[in-house]
Design an enzyme around this catalytic site. Sequence first.
Site, PDB file in Angstrom:
ATOM      1  N   ARG A 176      10.748 -10.720 -23.506  1.00  0.00           N
ATOM      2  CA  ARG A 176       9.885 -11.269 -24.567  1.00  0.00           C
ATOM      3  C   ARG A 176      10.187 -12.742 -24.757  1.00  0.00           C
ATOM      4  NH1 ARG A 176       8.365  -6.362 -28.466  1.00  0.00           N
ATOM      5  NH2 ARG A 176       6.648  -5.887 -27.083  1.00  0.00           N
ATOM      6  N   GLN A 186       4.673 -14.134 -21.699  1.00  0.00           N
ATOM      7  CA  GLN A 186       3.706 -13.504 -22.613  1.00  0.00           C
ATOM      8  C   GLN A 186       2.462 -12.983 -21.897  1.00  0.00           C
ATOM      9  OE1 GLN A 186       3.092 -16.187 -25.891  1.00  0.00           O
ATOM     10  NE2 GLN A 186       4.365 -14.969 -27.241  1.00  0.00           N
ATOM     11  N   ASP A 229       2.997  -9.541 -20.320  1.00  0.00           N
ATOM     12  CA  ASP A 229       3.572  -8.494 -21.167  1.00  0.00           C
ATOM     13  C   ASP A 229       2.602  -7.318 -21.347  1.00  0.00           C
ATOM     14  OD1 ASP A 229       4.739  -6.964 -23.123  1.00  0.00           O
ATOM     15  OD2 ASP A 229       5.274  -8.652 -24.411  1.00  0.00           O
ATOM     16  N   SER A 285       2.652  -5.289 -24.692  1.00  0.00           N
ATOM     17  CA  SER A 285       1.859  -5.893 -25.765  1.00  0.00           C
ATOM     18  C   SER A 285       0.372  -5.694 -25.528  1.00  0.00           C
ATOM     19  CB  SER A 285       2.147  -7.391 -25.877  1.00  0.00           C
ATOM     20  OG  SER A 285       3.438  -7.581 -26.380  1.00  0.00           O
ATOM     21  N   TYR A 303      12.814  -6.636 -30.799  1.00  0.00           N
ATOM     22  CA  TYR A 303      12.646  -5.206 -31.086  1.00  0.00           C
ATOM     23  C   TYR A 303      13.469  -4.792 -32.302  1.00  0.00           C
ATOM     24  CZ  TYR A 303      10.488  -4.639 -26.504  1.00  0.00           C
ATOM     25  OH  TYR A 303       9.661  -4.719 -25.428  1.00  0.00           O
TER      26      TYR A 303
HETATM   27  P1  NAD Z   1       7.810  -1.444 -30.758  1.00  0.00           P
HETATM   28  O1  NAD Z   1       6.576  -0.904 -30.103  1.00  0.00           O
HETATM   29  O2  NAD Z   1       9.116  -1.318 -30.038  1.00  0.00           O
HETATM   30  O3  NAD Z   1       7.970  -0.751 -32.210  1.00  0.00           O
HETATM   31  C1  NAD Z   1       6.894  -0.731 -33.127  1.00  0.00           C
HETATM   32  C2  NAD Z   1       7.357  -1.194 -34.477  1.00  0.00           C
HETATM   33  O4  NAD Z   1       8.129  -0.159 -35.113  1.00  0.00           O
HETATM   34  C3  NAD Z   1       8.250  -2.443 -34.498  1.00  0.00           C
HETATM   35  O5  NAD Z   1       7.650  -3.433 -35.281  1.00  0.00           O
HETATM   36  C4  NAD Z   1       9.557  -1.940 -35.080  1.00  0.00           C
HETATM   37  O6  NAD Z   1      10.213  -2.925 -35.850  1.00  0.00           O
HETATM   38  C5  NAD Z   1       9.088  -0.780 -35.944  1.00  0.00           C
HETATM   39  N1  NAD Z   1      10.128   0.166 -36.368  1.00  0.00           N
HETATM   40  C6  NAD Z   1      11.202   0.647 -35.687  1.00  0.00           C
HETATM   41  N2  NAD Z   1      11.922   1.481 -36.456  1.00  0.00           N
HETATM   42  C7  NAD Z   1      11.276   1.565 -37.664  1.00  0.00           C
HETATM   43  C8  NAD Z   1      11.519   2.265 -38.878  1.00  0.00           C
HETATM   44  N3  NAD Z   1      12.588   3.070 -39.034  1.00  0.00           N
HETATM   45  N4  NAD Z   1      10.654   2.090 -39.902  1.00  0.00           N
HETATM   46  C9  NAD Z   1       9.573   1.273 -39.772  1.00  0.00           C
HETATM   47  N5  NAD Z   1       9.292   0.587 -38.659  1.00  0.00           N
HETATM   48  C10 NAD Z   1      10.128   0.721 -37.609  1.00  0.00           C
HETATM   49  O7  NAD Z   1       7.604  -2.973 -31.138  1.00  0.00           O
HETATM   50  P2  NAD Z   1       6.584  -4.032 -30.518  1.00  0.00           P
HETATM   51  O8  NAD Z   1       5.289  -3.905 -31.171  1.00  0.00           O
HETATM   52  O9  NAD Z   1       6.602  -3.918 -29.035  1.00  0.00           O
HETATM   53  O10 NAD Z   1       7.272  -5.426 -30.852  1.00  0.00           O
HETATM   54  C11 NAD Z   1       7.909  -5.788 -32.017  1.00  0.00           C
HETATM   55  C12 NAD Z   1       7.787  -7.309 -32.168  1.00  0.00           C
HETATM   56  O11 NAD Z   1       8.190  -8.016 -30.989  1.00  0.00           O
HETATM   57  C13 NAD Z   1       6.358  -7.803 -32.370  1.00  0.00           C
HETATM   58  O12 NAD Z   1       5.840  -7.687 -33.631  1.00  0.00           O
HETATM   59  C14 NAD Z   1       6.479  -9.268 -32.003  1.00  0.00           C
HETATM   60  O13 NAD Z   1       6.858 -10.056 -33.095  1.00  0.00           O
HETATM   61  C15 NAD Z   1       7.571  -9.260 -30.971  1.00  0.00           C
HETATM   62  N6  NAD Z   1       6.963  -9.575 -29.646  1.00  0.00           N
HETATM   63  C16 NAD Z   1       7.322 -10.753 -29.063  1.00  0.00           C
HETATM   64  C17 NAD Z   1       6.778 -11.091 -27.823  1.00  0.00           C
HETATM   65  C18 NAD Z   1       7.133 -12.396 -27.174  1.00  0.00           C
HETATM   66  O14 NAD Z   1       7.795 -13.199 -27.761  1.00  0.00           O
HETATM   67  N7  NAD Z   1       6.715 -12.618 -25.936  1.00  0.00           N
HETATM   68  C19 NAD Z   1       5.910 -10.213 -27.172  1.00  0.00           C
HETATM   69  C20 NAD Z   1       5.582  -9.013 -27.803  1.00  0.00           C
HETATM   70  C21 NAD Z   1       6.132  -8.707 -29.042  1.00  0.00           C
END
Ligand code: NAD
Length: 375
Positions: free
Chosen positions: A122, A127, A130, A133, A230
């Site tokens: 990430r 990006q 990904d 995403s 994450y």
């Molecule tokens: P994910 O699919 O791994 O998880 C989904 C969501 O569940 C996450 O937001 C996580 O915090 C949440 N979660 C985990 N345990 C929980 C709990 N007990 N209660 C409530 N929520 C809980 O996550 P994702 O969507 O793949 O990514 C998370 C973050 O990563 C994104 O929002 C974004 O900010 C970041 N991201 C960054 C990049 C990058 O920089 N290139 C790319 C993609 C995502």
Amino acid sequence: MKLTILKETSPGETRVAATPESVKKLVGLGHTVTIESGAGTVAGFPDKAFSDEGATIAKTAATALKGADVLLKVRGPSAAEAAKYPEGLTVIALMNPFAMGDVTDALNAKKLNALAMEFTPRITRAQSMDALSSQSNLAGYRAMIEGAQIYGRAMPMMMTAAGTVAPAKVFVMGAGVAGLQAIATARRLGGVVTATDVRPAAKEQVASLGAKFIAVENDEFKEAETAGGYAKEMSDDYKKQQAELTAAHIAKQDIVITTALIPGRPAPVLVNEDMVKSMRPGSVIVDMAVAAGGNCPLSKPDEVVDVNGVKIAGFSNLPARLPADSSSLYAKNLLAFLPLITAEDGALNLDTDDEIVTAMLLTRGGETVNERLKS
Ligand code: NAD
């Protein structure tokens, strides 16, 4: 390079790893592209659309794989499939790296180089590659659409001469990529939306979409995000506090969408049996984490379970319900990644110090090389 795209074999998988648009670009870059006949049919891309852009259509997977350098797939192969691949082939797919079982041995036995799209780091440079995403975004949208479809009432507030219809109350648990898109979709449909997450960064993102953020904001919450963006697995004490906070809220909701995941671990339980029973008949839970064990212990993969009139839907592959768009974005992710393993003369080059390639490479020349799989 000779690139091959096969028809997906996993049950219910409708996506394909190339589109006519991506084939056109690959051919333009000097690659040879072979597609197994029928690979894109379900996603809306017939053989002719691919051949019109310069791809060769092969009747069988075996013919398509002859002389291939790189195999592009949506899902990683089964052990039996990998055993039939030509030795030394490079496979790029959503490999499900933490649950490969005997696939790893099969990959190594044939000295296959496997790259997992899930391990795209990430970082800003990656990006466009990904796939988690790109697919989560569509999945979040579709989860809300499915939830609204199962819900037997209207989503927006309607003031009519015959009376007022109240807007649906939607609660999104987990505000990552999928959750944020579910929130945005629920708002577009006219729902009144609240959301929760354990990462502090999510608070502002939820608010920017016009939804209200609800969470236990203690010291553990303030440190709950890993360097990779994450969530960490939360302590039992946090989960208890979280359950207490959300229990009363869930009882008042019409649609609950759960998206919470922790990489390499079972999904956390966020909606327990008592919470389900507290909800009104006619309300809906969409468990997007069902394939990782589920955020609700009562959800079942690819079923809508009825508990006292509360419908719990567990879709294990939501992107497959939007195959044209999900294939198109996935193919673009692959297109963005391929230059990292292409030498100047157009040949395959895995000899790279690129951190993106290193992060994604699982097996190479008969060995498991990925640190995340070794620990
Ligand atoms: P994910 O699919 O791994 O998880 C989904 C969501 O569940 C996450 O937001 C996580 O915090 C949440 N979660 C985990 N345990 C929980 C709990 N007990 N209660 C409530 N929520 C809980 O996550 P994702 O969507 O793949 O990514 C998370 C973050 O990563 C994104 O929002 C974004 O900010 C970041 N991201 C960054 C990049 C990058 O920089 N290139 C790319 C993609 C995502």
